[in-house]
Design an enzyme around this catalytic site. Structure first.
Site, PDB file in Angstrom:
ATOM      1  N   LYS A 198       0.806  -1.234   0.000  1.00 52.81           N
ATOM      2  CA  LYS A 198       0.000   0.000   0.000  1.00 52.81           C
ATOM      3  C   LYS A 198       0.837   1.282   0.000  1.00 52.81           C
ATOM      4  CE  LYS A 198      -2.414  -1.780   3.465  1.00 52.81           C
ATOM      5  NZ  LYS A 198      -3.445  -2.328   4.352  1.00 52.81           N
ATOM      6  N   ASP A 234      -5.204  -6.838  10.403  1.00 51.32           N
ATOM      7  CA  ASP A 234      -6.528  -6.179  10.441  1.00 51.32           C
ATOM      8  C   ASP A 234      -7.667  -7.113  10.007  1.00 51.32           C
ATOM      9  OD1 ASP A 234      -5.581  -6.120   7.812  1.00 51.32           O
ATOM     10  OD2 ASP A 234      -6.330  -4.114   7.381  1.00 51.32           O
TER      11      ASP A 234
HETATM   12  C1  BGC Z   1      -2.002  -6.219   3.363  1.00 47.14           C
HETATM   13  C2  BGC Z   1      -2.822  -7.060   4.317  1.00 47.14           C
HETATM   14  C3  BGC Z   1      -4.019  -6.278   4.821  1.00 47.14           C
HETATM   15  C4  BGC Z   1      -4.831  -5.733   3.667  1.00 47.14           C
HETATM   16  C5  BGC Z   1      -6.051  -4.940   4.108  1.00 47.14           C
HETATM   17  C6  BGC Z   1      -2.901  -5.626   2.277  1.00 47.14           C
HETATM   18  O1  BGC Z   1      -2.148  -4.736   1.501  1.00 47.14           O
HETATM   19  O2  BGC Z   1      -0.982  -6.980   2.775  1.00 47.14           O
HETATM   20  O3  BGC Z   1      -2.022  -7.482   5.408  1.00 47.14           O
HETATM   21  O4  BGC Z   1      -4.818  -7.109   5.643  1.00 47.14           O
HETATM   22  O5  BGC Z   1      -4.001  -4.918   2.852  1.00 47.14           O
HETATM   23  O6  BGC Z   1      -5.722  -3.856   4.873  1.00 47.14           O
END
Ligand code: BGC
Length: 491
Positions: A198, A234
């Site tokens: 992200k 999360d």
């Molecule tokens: C992450 C996950 C996370 C998800 C939602 C992804 O980019 O790798 O660990 O649960 O985003 O937030």
């Protein structure tokens, strides 16, 4: 002059333009063209339309990737050839609250864009009142700074929050930390970040124990009596916070996407023990990193990936989640402009910039009542030359991209639900999914698109979706409460 094709000529199995016949044509000056698609536009949008057969094939491949992840013992490895694309990480959580958990718990939720702190009172395994909470938007610059700066920022805000609660005199406060990035959990108290996602790039955090980094930052600040720190993803927190005894799956469709579920211990090759169940954090956002989605990627997806912070990684997440949906639409709009099908073939300085077309615009443009007017305003604010049919065409693009996202999520849910069903040898399964994430919650018809696909794809499973507000914070506190009980049991 545009060639027009009627939608009735397209593959029956492909996604319907959900709003096409409903939109009013009476809006001043704005003409709705979504009931018939210009042929050149259809050419560009077609690769985004995944038929039910496509989704069934994708589901098959996802199941294979999940099984590989469950068998694989190289979690945390950095070498792409041996790293499974769907990592199937152990959360170290084998149970939900049993009704004997009590006390006050702090929780932190670090997502892709926001940091939130909570104080949650748990009584008999349930959240007593709506938690007290505070939220901050994580500054964009911080995502490129050092880990020390990131964790000092988190603790500075946590400290200020604790101060407002007047909790300083309390004995040690346990904290549940919902950390929304892929981590290799060694225990509930120790988890190593495998890879940032992200858009985060903070140095000195990958392959480090995140609980330890937070503990060190708490030490640097001083004056905070917080212990222990319980780590949870999360999506696992989201499942835990869903107060429904049938809830065995958690899903997030927000800045990123992920899903977790209760797997039989005997199937988890990465953990010792055969008895009972374990909550597996699938990290399904990485599906496709081994090229298994190659034939479903459009040129736009490939370009987005190549120019992203993490090329070749989190391929399906880039087709689905809020961090990327706006950019996919933007890329398609530029192509339509290039072909002189939009904006009279001209572009504004604003539209040239990559992050101009925000994901939230998709929700505004797909609004059933005011969508076309919203589109007109958004495009005009970007200094584009907007004619009377452009808003409708842009709406069609948004619908196509968000439908693909919803349908891919449905394919993932069906895969997981069927996995649980066959694990238990059941002909039919009734199951609840704890759901969170801005894309699912804020988009006007994403949930409908997803549910419609679920109904078609999975007659053997009755999948009920339950949205939980503040799921990560509440769930992290509940996990800390369960950890406290388990610790007490061990004496
Ligand atoms: C992450 C996950 C996370 C998800 C939602 C992804 O980019 O790798 O660990 O649960 O985003 O937030």
């Amino acid at each position: 002059m545009h060639l027009l094709v009627s939608n009735t000529e397209t593959n029956e199995d492909s996604i319907p333009f959900s709003e096409k016949s409903k939109q009013s044509n009476t809006m001043a000056n704005l003409v709705d063209i979504t009931y018939e698609t210009p042929a050149e536009v259809e050419e560009i949008l077609k690769p985004f339309r995944l038929s039910n057969e496509n989704l069934k094939e994708i589901s098959k491949r996802l199941l294979k990737a999940m099984e590989e992840g469950l068998r694989n013992k190289t979690v945390g490895s950095d070498h792409p050839s041996i790293r499974p694309s769907v990592k199937m990480l152990s959360s170290h959580l084998k149970e939900r609250p049993n009704g004997t958990e009590n006390g006050g718990f702090l929780a932190l939720d670090m997502g892709g864009t926001k940091l939130r702190a909570y104080y949650v009172e748990v009584m008999n395994g349930k959240i007593k009142l709506e938690p007290k909470s505070k939220e901050w938007t994580i500054p964009q610059e911080l995502k490129n700074e050092s880990g020390t700066q990131l964790f000092d920022y988190i603790v500075k805000n946590l400290g200020a929050f604790v101060e407002t609660l007047k909790l300083e005199g309390n004995p040690k406060l346990p904290l549940g930390f919902s950390f929304s990035f892929p981590c290799d959990h060694k225990s509930l108290y120790k988890c190593f970040l495998t890879k940032w996602t992200k858009g985060f790039k903070c140095s000195g955090v990958e392959r480090k124990d995140v609980a330890k980094l937070l503990r060190e930052a708490i030490g640097r600040k001083g004056g905070l009596n917080i212990h222990p720190i319980v780590m949870v993803n999360d999506v696992v927190a989201t499942m835990m916070s869903c107060e429904d005894e049938n809830c065995q799956i958690g899903m997030i469709i927000g800045t990123g996407t992920n899903a977790c579920y209760m797997e039989e211990m005997k199937n988890v090759g990465t953990e010792d023990g055969e008895e009972g169940q374990l909550c597996i954090n699938t990290e399904w956002g990485g599906f496709g990193d081994d090229d298994s989605l190659k034939d479903f990627l459009t040129e736009f997806d490939k370009n987005l990936d190549n120019e992203s912070d993490n090329p070749g990684e989190h391929i399906v997440e880039k087709m689905i989640s809020g961090k990327y949906l706006g950019e996919i639409v933007w890329r398609v709009l530029l192509e339509l402009k290039e072909k002189k099908l939009l904006f009279e073939g001209s572009v504004s300085d604003n539209l040239r910039k990559k992050d101009t077309f925000e994901t939230r615009f998709i929700s505004e443009i797909e609004d059933e009542k005011n969508g076309l007017e919203n589109a007109d305003k958004i495009l005009s604010d970007l200094d584009l030359k907007v004619n009377s049919t452009d808003p409708s065409l842009v709406k069609m693009v948004c619908d196509t991209i968000s439908s693909r996202s919803a349908r891919l999520c449905a394919a993932a849910l069906v895969t997981i639900a069927n996995r649980i069903r066959t694990n238990r040898g059941l002909p039919h399964l009734k199951i609840t999914v704890g759901m969170d994430g801005t894309v699912y919650k804020k988009h006007p018809n994403f949930s409908e698109k997803l549910k419609e696909a679920l109904r078609t794809l999975s007659p053997e499973c009755d999948i009920n979706i339950k949205v939980v507000d503040d799921a990560s914070g509440k769930g992290a506190a509940l996990v800390a409460a369960v950890a406290q009980r388990l610790c007490g049991q061990q004496g």
